[in-house]
Design a protein around this motif. Structure first.
Motif, PDB file in Angstrom:
ATOM      1  N   SER A 463       0.862  -1.182   0.000  1.00 52.97           N
ATOM      2  CA  SER A 463       0.000   0.000   0.000  1.00 52.97           C
ATOM      3  C   SER A 463       0.901   1.235   0.000  1.00 52.97           C
ATOM      4  O   SER A 463       1.808   1.348   0.824  1.00 52.97           O
ATOM      5  N   SER A 464       0.650   2.159  -0.908  1.00 53.17           N
ATOM      6  CA  SER A 464       1.544   3.321  -0.998  1.00 53.17           C
ATOM      7  C   SER A 464       0.753   4.624  -1.019  1.00 53.17           C
ATOM      8  O   SER A 464      -0.234   4.758  -1.751  1.00 53.17           O
ATOM      9  N   VAL A 465       1.189   5.566  -0.175  1.00 51.79           N
ATOM     10  CA  VAL A 465       0.597   6.903  -0.145  1.00 51.79           C
ATOM     11  C   VAL A 465       1.775   7.864  -0.244  1.00 51.79           C
ATOM     12  O   VAL A 465       2.697   7.807   0.571  1.00 51.79           O
ATOM     13  N   ARG A 466       1.780   8.698  -1.284  1.00 44.09           N
ATOM     14  CA  ARG A 466       2.950   9.561  -1.557  1.00 44.09           C
ATOM     15  C   ARG A 466       2.595  11.034  -1.581  1.00 44.09           C
ATOM     16  O   ARG A 466       1.448  11.393  -1.398  1.00 44.09           O
ATOM     17  N   ASN A 467       3.614  11.856  -1.822  1.00 45.07           N
ATOM     18  CA  ASN A 467       3.460  13.316  -1.860  1.00 45.07           C
ATOM     19  C   ASN A 467       3.195  13.846  -0.451  1.00 45.07           C
ATOM     20  O   ASN A 467       2.381  14.753  -0.233  1.00 45.07           O
ATOM     21  N   LEU A 468       3.913  13.262   0.509  1.00 49.18           N
ATOM     22  CA  LEU A 468       3.546  13.412   1.922  1.00 49.18           C
ATOM     23  C   LEU A 468       3.880  14.763   2.554  1.00 49.18           C
ATOM     24  O   LEU A 468       3.428  15.029   3.661  1.00 49.18           O
ATOM     25  N   THR A 469       4.689  15.596   1.901  1.00 50.44           N
ATOM     26  CA  THR A 469       4.943  16.910   2.514  1.00 50.44           C
ATOM     27  C   THR A 469       3.837  17.899   2.142  1.00 50.44           C
ATOM     28  O   THR A 469       3.791  19.015   2.637  1.00 50.44           O
ATOM     29  N   LYS A 470       2.935  17.481   1.268  1.00 50.94           N
ATOM     30  CA  LYS A 470       1.780  18.306   0.898  1.00 50.94           C
ATOM     31  C   LYS A 470       0.627  17.994   1.858  1.00 50.94           C
ATOM     32  O   LYS A 470       0.662  16.991   2.572  1.00 50.94           O
ATOM     33  N   PRO A 471      -0.407  18.842   1.894  1.00 48.71           N
ATOM     34  CA  PRO A 471      -1.564  18.517   2.737  1.00 48.71           C
ATOM     35  C   PRO A 471      -2.151  17.158   2.345  1.00 48.71           C
ATOM     36  O   PRO A 471      -2.053  16.754   1.177  1.00 48.71           O
ATOM     37  N   ALA A 472      -2.779  16.489   3.304  1.00 48.34           N
ATOM     38  CA  ALA A 472      -3.269  15.116   3.066  1.00 48.34           C
ATOM     39  C   ALA A 472      -4.177  15.037   1.841  1.00 48.34           C
ATOM     40  O   ALA A 472      -4.172  14.028   1.125  1.00 48.34           O
ATOM     41  N   SER A 473      -4.936  16.090   1.584  1.00 49.73           N
ATOM     42  CA  SER A 473      -5.861  16.054   0.437  1.00 49.73           C
ATOM     43  C   SER A 473      -5.094  15.828  -0.875  1.00 49.73           C
ATOM     44  O   SER A 473      -5.636  15.284  -1.831  1.00 49.73           O
ATOM     45  N   GLU A 474      -3.821  16.233  -0.924  1.00 49.92           N
ATOM     46  CA  GLU A 474      -3.042  16.102  -2.171  1.00 49.92           C
ATOM     47  C   GLU A 474      -2.185  14.824  -2.221  1.00 49.92           C
ATOM     48  O   GLU A 474      -1.382  14.641  -3.132  1.00 49.92           O
ATOM     49  N   TRP A 475      -2.290  14.003  -1.216  1.00 51.62           N
ATOM     50  CA  TRP A 475      -1.504  12.766  -1.227  1.00 51.62           C
ATOM     51  C   TRP A 475      -1.948  11.876  -2.398  1.00 51.62           C
ATOM     52  O   TRP A 475      -3.123  11.903  -2.791  1.00 51.62           O
ATOM     53  N   ILE A 476      -0.998  11.080  -2.886  1.00 47.76           N
ATOM     54  CA  ILE A 476      -1.289  10.197  -4.026  1.00 47.76           C
ATOM     55  C   ILE A 476      -1.358   8.762  -3.516  1.00 47.76           C
ATOM     56  O   ILE A 476      -0.403   8.270  -2.898  1.00 47.76           O
ATOM     57  N   ALA A 477      -2.497   8.110  -3.758  1.00 50.29           N
ATOM     58  CA  ALA A 477      -2.689   6.748  -3.235  1.00 50.29           C
ATOM     59  C   ALA A 477      -2.548   5.730  -4.350  1.00 50.29           C
ATOM     60  O   ALA A 477      -2.950   5.983  -5.490  1.00 50.29           O
ATOM     61  N   GLY A 478      -1.987   4.587  -4.018  1.00 48.57           N
ATOM     62  CA  GLY A 478      -1.847   3.537  -5.027  1.00 48.57           C
ATOM     63  C   GLY A 478      -1.131   2.323  -4.467  1.00 48.57           C
ATOM     64  O   GLY A 478      -1.196   2.052  -3.263  1.00 48.57           O
ATOM     65  N   GLY A 479      -0.436   1.609  -5.320  1.00 47.55           N
ATOM     66  CA  GLY A 479       0.244   0.393  -4.869  1.00 47.55           C
ATOM     67  C   GLY A 479       1.545   0.167  -5.627  1.00 47.55           C
ATOM     68  O   GLY A 479       1.669   0.531  -6.802  1.00 47.55           O
ATOM     69  N   ILE A 480       2.521  -0.409  -4.918  1.00 42.97           N
ATOM     70  CA  ILE A 480       3.832  -0.701  -5.499  1.00 42.97           C
ATOM     71  C   ILE A 480       4.031  -2.216  -5.446  1.00 42.97           C
ATOM     72  O   ILE A 480       3.882  -2.804  -4.361  1.00 42.97           O
ATOM     73  N   PRO A 481       4.385  -2.849  -6.572  1.00 43.61           N
ATOM     74  CA  PRO A 481       4.636  -4.298  -6.505  1.00 43.61           C
ATOM     75  C   PRO A 481       5.806  -4.573  -5.550  1.00 43.61           C
ATOM     76  O   PRO A 481       6.851  -3.915  -5.640  1.00 43.61           O
ATOM     77  N   LEU A 482       5.618  -5.516  -4.650  1.00 43.19           N
ATOM     78  CA  LEU A 482       6.671  -5.795  -3.653  1.00 43.19           C
ATOM     79  C   LEU A 482       7.969  -6.230  -4.315  1.00 43.19           C
ATOM     80  O   LEU A 482       9.064  -5.891  -3.851  1.00 43.19           O
ATOM     81  N   THR A 483       7.853  -6.956  -5.431  1.00 40.12           N
ATOM     82  CA  THR A 483       9.070  -7.453  -6.085  1.00 40.12           C
ATOM     83  C   THR A 483       9.932  -6.314  -6.634  1.00 40.12           C
ATOM     84  O   THR A 483      11.136  -6.474  -6.812  1.00 40.12           O
ATOM     85  N   MET A 484       9.323  -5.164  -6.868  1.00 36.73           N
ATOM     86  CA  MET A 484      10.049  -4.015  -7.414  1.00 36.73           C
ATOM     87  C   MET A 484      11.134  -3.530  -6.440  1.00 36.73           C
ATOM     88  O   MET A 484      12.119  -2.918  -6.838  1.00 36.73           O
ATOM     89  N   MET A 485      10.917  -3.803  -5.129  1.00 38.12           N
ATOM     90  CA  MET A 485      11.843  -3.287  -4.113  1.00 38.12           C
ATOM     91  C   MET A 485      12.896  -4.317  -3.718  1.00 38.12           C
ATOM     92  O   MET A 485      13.664  -4.103  -2.790  1.00 38.12           O
ATOM     93  N   MET A 486      12.907  -5.459  -4.425  1.00 32.98           N
ATOM     94  CA  MET A 486      13.749  -6.566  -3.944  1.00 32.98           C
ATOM     95  C   MET A 486      15.088  -6.710  -4.640  1.00 32.98           C
ATOM     96  O   MET A 486      15.269  -6.263  -5.767  1.00 32.98           O
ATOM     97  N   ASN A 487      15.998  -7.350  -3.918  1.00 32.09           N
ATOM     98  CA  ASN A 487      17.283  -7.788  -4.485  1.00 32.09           C
ATOM     99  C   ASN A 487      17.717  -9.049  -3.734  1.00 32.09           C
ATOM    100  O   ASN A 487      17.020  -9.501  -2.824  1.00 32.09           O
ATOM    101  N   MET A 488      18.855  -9.612  -4.135  1.00 38.42           N
ATOM    102  CA  MET A 488      19.328 -10.819  -3.449  1.00 38.42           C
ATOM    103  C   MET A 488      20.374 -10.418  -2.412  1.00 38.42           C
ATOM    104  O   MET A 488      21.277  -9.624  -2.701  1.00 38.42           O
ATOM    105  N   GLU A 489      20.218 -10.926  -1.196  1.00 38.06           N
ATOM    106  CA  GLU A 489      21.211 -10.645  -0.144  1.00 38.06           C
ATOM    107  C   GLU A 489      21.514 -11.934   0.610  1.00 38.06           C
ATOM    108  O   GLU A 489      20.680 -12.832   0.672  1.00 38.06           O
TER     109      GLU A 489
END
Ligand code: FBP
Length: 560
Positions: A463-489
Motif C-alpha cells: 500500500s503506498s501513499v505519496r506526496n507526503l509533505t503536501k496537505p493530506a488532500s493532495e496525497w497520491i494513493a496507489g500500490g507498489i509491486p513488492l518485487t520491485m523493491m527486492m534484491n538478493m542478499e
C-alpha cells in the motif's frame, strides 16, 4: 466502563484525513496502471523466484463520479514486528473501507503477529471494538510478534486457516522483512491457486523501509518527535545545571535515520551516525578520541556539560566490532545446544568458552570490552540470528572508555575539566506514543488504500501513499509491486530475495544538513526544544512533517 484520560477521549474523536483521490468512497475509485516494473537489482533471479507476481505495474487511484457494488470479501490482518505509532489506524482505515464497500464484509485480526495466522488464533472486528482504538498508539488491539512467515509448512497452515474463515485477502503490516515474507506468501498463494491476495503496509519507526516509491514508513514521524521532545527536555536540564554530559542512545535497529532526525530537531553537541562510522572505517578508539576532543574543548570554554546522541546500531558499524560480532553470531548459533555453554554456572565460564572459539583478532576485541558489554553480547539472538542491539548499552561503553581517555589526558595536563555523565536509552518510549496527526492520517490512508488494492483484485503489492509533505488532500494513493523493491542478499549463509533496507545516505540532503552544522552545534549551544507532539492548534505546528521528509522531498521536487 474503562476510565479514559482527557487526551484519550479527544483523540478517539479525531477524524483522520484521506487523500482527495480516495475521499469519494471506496466504491467510486478508478485504477490507473503504469508500465511493467523491474526489481531494483538481480532482476533475473527475482523474476525466477516470483514467476507469478514479478513485473506488475505501479498503480494509482482516482475518484470517479460513478459507484459500483463490491462483492462480499473476508479479509485477515496481521501486525508484524516492533510496535510503531499508527498501527491501530491502519486497521481502522482498512475496516472502514471494507465495511463501506459491502457491509457484509468481515475483517479478522490474527493474534500475536504472524503466528496467529499459522495457529488459527484470531478475532473478528466489530464497530465497537475498532472504535475503542482509533488514533491510539500501540499494537495491543491484536498484538504483534516476530515469527517469520516463510516455510512451506507455515504457508500450508495459513492457507487452511484462511479457507476455514473464507478469507480471500491478507494484509501484513510490517517492516522490510515482514513485507519480504508478504511477497513470498503472495507468490505461494498464486502458485497454489489459493485465491488469496496479499497486501503489505510499510511500518517501522526505524524509517529504513523507504525507497523511490515509499517516502517513509509509518511510526517514524511520531517516534522521532517523541524522542526529540525528551532530548529537548534533557538539553534544557543540562543547560540549567551545567554539570552533566548526557549520552543518549536512540532506537533504530540498524540505520541511523531516527538518531539523525532527532538531532536535526534538537541540535545537540555530538551526533554519531553509524553509516558514517562504517564509511570512514572509524575504530572504537577513533570515536572515543573524536568525542573526547569535543568534551575537552568545551571544558576549555568552561562548559562541563553537553548532549551526545548515539544510534542504537552503532556497535555493529564499527569495523572491528562488526567483524567480531559476525564471528560471535556464528559461534552463538553453534553453542545453542552445547551443554558446557548452556550449563556454565558463571558468566566468566561463558566468556572463556566464547573467547576460545573466536578468531584471534576478534577474541582480542571481545576481551578488551568491559564485562557488562561482553555479557550483553551473549544475550539471546533475534529470529534472524543477530545480536539484539537494543540490549547492548553502547552509551555506557562510550562513557566508560571516554572516562579512561579523559583521565589519561588529565594526567598529561591536557584536560582541565570535570566529566560527569548520565546515560539514557530512548526506544520503547516512542514506539507506542499516540500517533501524531501525520501518522494518524497517513496510517488511516494506508489501511483504507490497502482495501482498495484488494477490491481491485491485486496481490503482492505494498500500500503506498505519496506526496507526503503536501496537505493530506493532495496525497497520491496507489500500490507498489513488492518485487520491485527486492534484491538478493546473503542471509544465514545463503542468497535470499529481500526488500532492500535503506541506510542513511551520506551524500543525501538529510545527513548533509547535520554535517553543515555539527561543528557549530558542538561548541555553541544551539539547542532546540521541540516540546510535546501537538494535536490541536495552528497547522504549522500540528501538521508539520519531519526534517527528513522535508529535506528529501525538497530535493526530489526540485529535480522534477
Ligand atoms: P521493526 O523493524 O520490526 O519495526 O522493529 C524495530 C525496532 O523498534 C528497533 O528499532 C529495535 O532495535 C527493535 O525493534 C527492538 O525489538 P524488540 O521490540 O524485539 O525489543
Amino acid at each position: 466502563m474503562r476510565k479514559l484520560s482527557p487526551l484519550q477521549i479527544e483523540r478517539l474523536k479525531y477524524q483522520p484525513k484521506l487523500p482527495s483521490s480516495l475521499a469519494k468512497g471506496i466504491n467510486s475509485l478508478e485504477l490507473t496502471e503504469g508500465a511493467a516494473t523491474e526489481s531494483v537489482r538481480d532482476q533475473e533471479q527475482i523474476k525466477a523466484l516470483f514467476k507469478n507476481t514479478y513485473g506488475k505495474p505501479v498503480v494509482t487511484f482516482n475518484s470517479t463520479d460513478s459507484s459500483k457494488v463490491s462483492e462480499v470479501r473476508n479479509v485477515g490482518v496481521i501486525l508484524s514486528g516492533g510496535q510503531a505509532p499508527g498501527g491501530h489506524n491502519v486497521i481502522a482505515g482498512l475496516y472502514d473501507a471494507l465495511k463501506q464497500a459491502n457491509s457484509a464484509n468481515k475483517l479478522y485480526g490474527f493474534l500475536g503477529g504472524p503466528s496467529g495466522i499459522i495457529d488459527g488464533k484470531y478475532i473478528e472486528f466489530t464497530d465497537e471494538f475498532i472504535d475503542a482504538y482509533r488514533n491510539t498508539g500501540g499494537f495491543d488491539i491484536i498484538g504483534s510478534g516476530r515469527t517469520k512467515l516463510e516455510t512451506e509448512e507455515q504457508f500450508q497452515k495459513s492457507l487452511a486457516v484462511c479457507k476455514k474463515l473464507n478469507i480471500s485477502a491478507v494484509v501484513i503490516i510490517g517492516g522490510d522483512d515482514s513485507n519480504t515474507n508478504a511477497a513470498l506468501l503472495a507468490e505461494w498463494f498464486v502458485k497454489n491457486d489459493a485465491g488469496i491476495q496479499v497486501i503489505g503496509c510499510p511500518k517501522t519507526i526505524d524509517g529504513d523501509l523507504k525507497n523511490e516509491q515509499i517516502e517513509i514508513s509509518f511510526g517514524f514521524d511520531t517516534a522521532t518527535k517523541t524522542y526529540a521532545e525528551l532530548i529537548g527536555n534533557i538539553q534544557r536540564d543540562a543547560n540549567s545545571a551545567k554539570k552533566y554530559w548526557h549520552f543518549i542512545k536512540i532506537m533504530g535497529r540498524s540505520a541511523s535515520h531516527v538518531a539523525l532526525e532527532a538531532a536535526l530537531q534538537t541540535q545537540p553537541n555530538i551526533t554519531l551516525i553509524s553509516e558514517e562510522v562504517e564509511e570512514k572505517k572509524m575504530s572504537l578508539e577513533s570515536i572515543i578520541n573524536y568525542m573526547s576532543d569535543i568534551i575537552v574543548k568545551r571544558a576549555d570554554m568552561g562548559k562541563n556539560f553537553g548532549i551526545a546522541i548515539i544510534p542504537e546500531g552503532l556497535i555493529e558499524f564499527i569495523p572491528e566490532m562488526k567483524s567480531m560480532i559476525a564471528n560471535l553470531n556464528d559461534i552463538m548459533a553453534s553453542l545453542e545446544n552445547d551443554p558446557d555453554f548452556v550449563n556454565a554456572t558463571t558468566i566468566r565460564e561463558k566468556f572463556d568458552i566464547v573467547e576460545n572459539r573466536l578468531d584471534p583478532e576478534n577474541a582480542k576485541v571481545y576481551n578488551s570490552l568491559p564485562v557488562l558489554i561482553k555479557g550483553q553480547l551473549l544475550a539471546d539472538r533475534d529470529p534472524h540470528g543477530n545480536v539484539q542491539v537494543s540490549k547492548i548499552e553502547t552509551e555506557k561503553l562510550l562513557i566508560e572508555m571516554i572516562t579512561t581517555r579523559l583521565d589519561e589526558l588529565k594526567s598529561q595536563g591536557e584536560y582541565i575539566g570535570k566529566f560527569s555523565a548520565q546515560s539514557h536509552f530512548f526506544g520503547y518510549e516512542g514506539r507506542c506514543a499516540f500517533p501524531s496527526n501525520f501518522d494518524a492520517d497517513y496510517c488511516y490512508s494506508l489501511g483504507y488504500n490497502a482495501f482498495a488494492l484488494i477490491n481491485f483484485g491485486l496481490t503482492g503489492y505494498l500500500s503506498s501513499v505519496r506526496n507526503l509533505t503536501k496537505p493530506a488532500s493532495e496525497w497520491i494513493a496507489g500500490g507498489i509491486p513488492l518485487t520491485m523493491m527486492m534484491n538478493m542478499e546473503k542471509r544465514h549463509g545463503e542468497f535470499k530475495p529481500v526488500i532492500q533496507k535503506a541506510l542513511v545516505k551520506l551524500d543525501g540532503p538529510v545527513f548533509k544538513a547535520l554535517e553543515e552544522h555539527r561543528e557549530d552545534w558542538a561548541m555553541n549551544d544551539r539547542y532546540l526544544f521541540p516540546g510535546a507532539v501537538q494535536y490541536f492548534g495552528p497547522s504549522e505546528v500540528c501538521d508539520i512533517t519531519t526534517c527528513t521528509l522535508q529535506l528529501e522531498r525538497a530535493k526530489e521536487l526540485a529535480s522534477v
